[in-house]
Design a protein around this motif. Sequence first.
Motif, PDB file in Angstrom:
ATOM      1  N   PHE A  58      -8.965 -29.756  67.317  1.00 32.47           N
ATOM      2  CA  PHE A  58      -8.818 -29.585  68.759  1.00 32.47           C
ATOM      3  C   PHE A  58      -7.975 -30.725  69.319  1.00 32.47           C
ATOM      4  O   PHE A  58      -8.352 -31.894  69.237  1.00 32.47           O
ATOM      5  N   HIS A  59      -6.830 -30.377  69.907  1.00 33.24           N
ATOM      6  CA  HIS A  59      -5.906 -31.410  70.367  1.00 33.24           C
ATOM      7  C   HIS A  59      -4.823 -30.801  71.245  1.00 33.24           C
ATOM      8  O   HIS A  59      -4.635 -29.584  71.279  1.00 33.24           O
ATOM      9  N   ALA A  60      -4.089 -31.670  71.893  1.00 32.28           N
ATOM     10  CA  ALA A  60      -2.813 -31.329  72.521  1.00 32.28           C
ATOM     11  C   ALA A  60      -1.754 -32.191  71.853  1.00 32.28           C
ATOM     12  O   ALA A  60      -1.912 -33.415  71.743  1.00 32.28           O
ATOM     13  N   THR A  61      -0.681 -31.572  71.409  1.00 31.61           N
ATOM     14  CA  THR A  61       0.376 -32.312  70.723  1.00 31.61           C
ATOM     15  C   THR A  61       1.132 -33.217  71.697  1.00 31.61           C
ATOM     16  O   THR A  61       1.582 -32.768  72.741  1.00 31.61           O
ATOM     17  N   ILE A  62       1.251 -34.461  71.336  1.00 29.37           N
ATOM     18  CA  ILE A  62       2.110 -35.400  72.051  1.00 29.37           C
ATOM     19  C   ILE A  62       3.319 -35.718  71.165  1.00 29.37           C
ATOM     20  O   ILE A  62       4.458 -35.523  71.554  1.00 29.37           O
ATOM     21  N   LYS A  63       3.055 -36.207  69.967  1.00 29.26           N
ATOM     22  CA  LYS A  63       4.117 -36.360  68.958  1.00 29.26           C
ATOM     23  C   LYS A  63       3.668 -35.602  67.718  1.00 29.26           C
ATOM     24  O   LYS A  63       2.632 -35.917  67.130  1.00 29.26           O
ATOM     25  N   ALA A  64       4.436 -34.594  67.353  1.00 30.59           N
ATOM     26  CA  ALA A  64       4.063 -33.688  66.272  1.00 30.59           C
ATOM     27  C   ALA A  64       3.986 -34.420  64.934  1.00 30.59           C
ATOM     28  O   ALA A  64       4.553 -35.513  64.766  1.00 30.59           O
ATOM     29  N   PRO A  65       3.293 -33.834  63.949  1.00 34.39           N
ATOM     30  CA  PRO A  65       3.143 -34.492  62.641  1.00 34.39           C
ATOM     31  C   PRO A  65       4.477 -34.924  62.044  1.00 34.39           C
ATOM     32  O   PRO A  65       5.458 -34.187  62.072  1.00 34.39           O
ATOM     33  N   PHE A  66       4.466 -36.141  61.505  1.00 37.63           N
ATOM     34  CA  PHE A  66       5.682 -36.712  60.928  1.00 37.63           C
ATOM     35  C   PHE A  66       5.321 -37.576  59.728  1.00 37.63           C
ATOM     36  O   PHE A  66       4.234 -38.141  59.649  1.00 37.63           O
ATOM     37  N   ARG A  67       6.265 -37.674  58.803  1.00 36.93           N
ATOM     38  CA  ARG A  67       6.143 -38.620  57.699  1.00 36.93           C
ATOM     39  C   ARG A  67       6.650 -39.978  58.173  1.00 36.93           C
ATOM     40  O   ARG A  67       7.583 -40.059  58.967  1.00 36.93           O
ATOM     41  N   LEU A  68       6.024 -41.027  57.674  1.00 32.49           N
ATOM     42  CA  LEU A  68       6.457 -42.364  58.069  1.00 32.49           C
ATOM     43  C   LEU A  68       7.829 -42.693  57.492  1.00 32.49           C
ATOM     44  O   LEU A  68       8.130 -42.362  56.341  1.00 32.49           O
TER      45      LEU A  68
END
Length: 268
Positions: A58-68
Amino acid sequence: MRYAIYYTPSMYDPLSVAAAGWLGRNVYSGEAPEAPSIAGFSRQELAFHTAVPRRYGFHATIKAPFRLHPDTDEAALLKALMHFASTMTPFEIPRVEIARLGEFFGLAPSVPCEQMNHLAASVVQAFDAFRAPLTDVEIERRDPDRLTAPQFSNMHRWGYPYVMDEFRFHMMLTGPIHPKLNMRFETALRDFFTPVLVAPLRISSLALFVEQEPGAPLRVHSQHPLGKLSAHHPVSGGVRTMAAAVSNGPRISESRATLAARRLQASC
């Protein structure tokens, strides 16, 4: 491993508790709470139609999943997020409501919130240096032929199509729903969530989520209060902070909704 910067209410917020029951997974602990009784729905049917948002939590996306990015690490990301959050001021979205989001249902503001839009844009800009460039495979997963020109530009500049002017705050509660089922789901969602949507939604923290391996359910790694800690009122049970740890949770299949979820990454 991938990271994401999301908004999610604190662990003991009534909305978090309700969402964990509806989705079948607590995004903090990874555990499956006791399934609620939803009139007209079997547990199997509800589980099937919530498989996609259950994996993302449960969330609202602010910065989508990313690799470092190879030039940075988790410790630097945590330090930067802690500092960034301390410079932001908490605020409220006056009202959120059940909304139809393409093929999906979720929560969205009844009217646009400029403070939320500003926070989201600021996060995307401030943490872009931590993001590894998209691979060709990752670009193809966004189905670029379906993107508008601004979305396509955002994907190549910021690593995600639905940012800046394309950002829309929302919290996904279902996977794709067949139009014939719309009325049933909308009624069930309104009946279930209305009691916890009477108050404004307070945006008082940012959460770092982690996906430990491809396809793994995302979990809250740590939660970072906005503003100075002294400005926050205590909340029953406390707010999870940097000490919130990641542990291995159950792997949850995305079922047939995977393709639709990729097309609607804005809802993740």
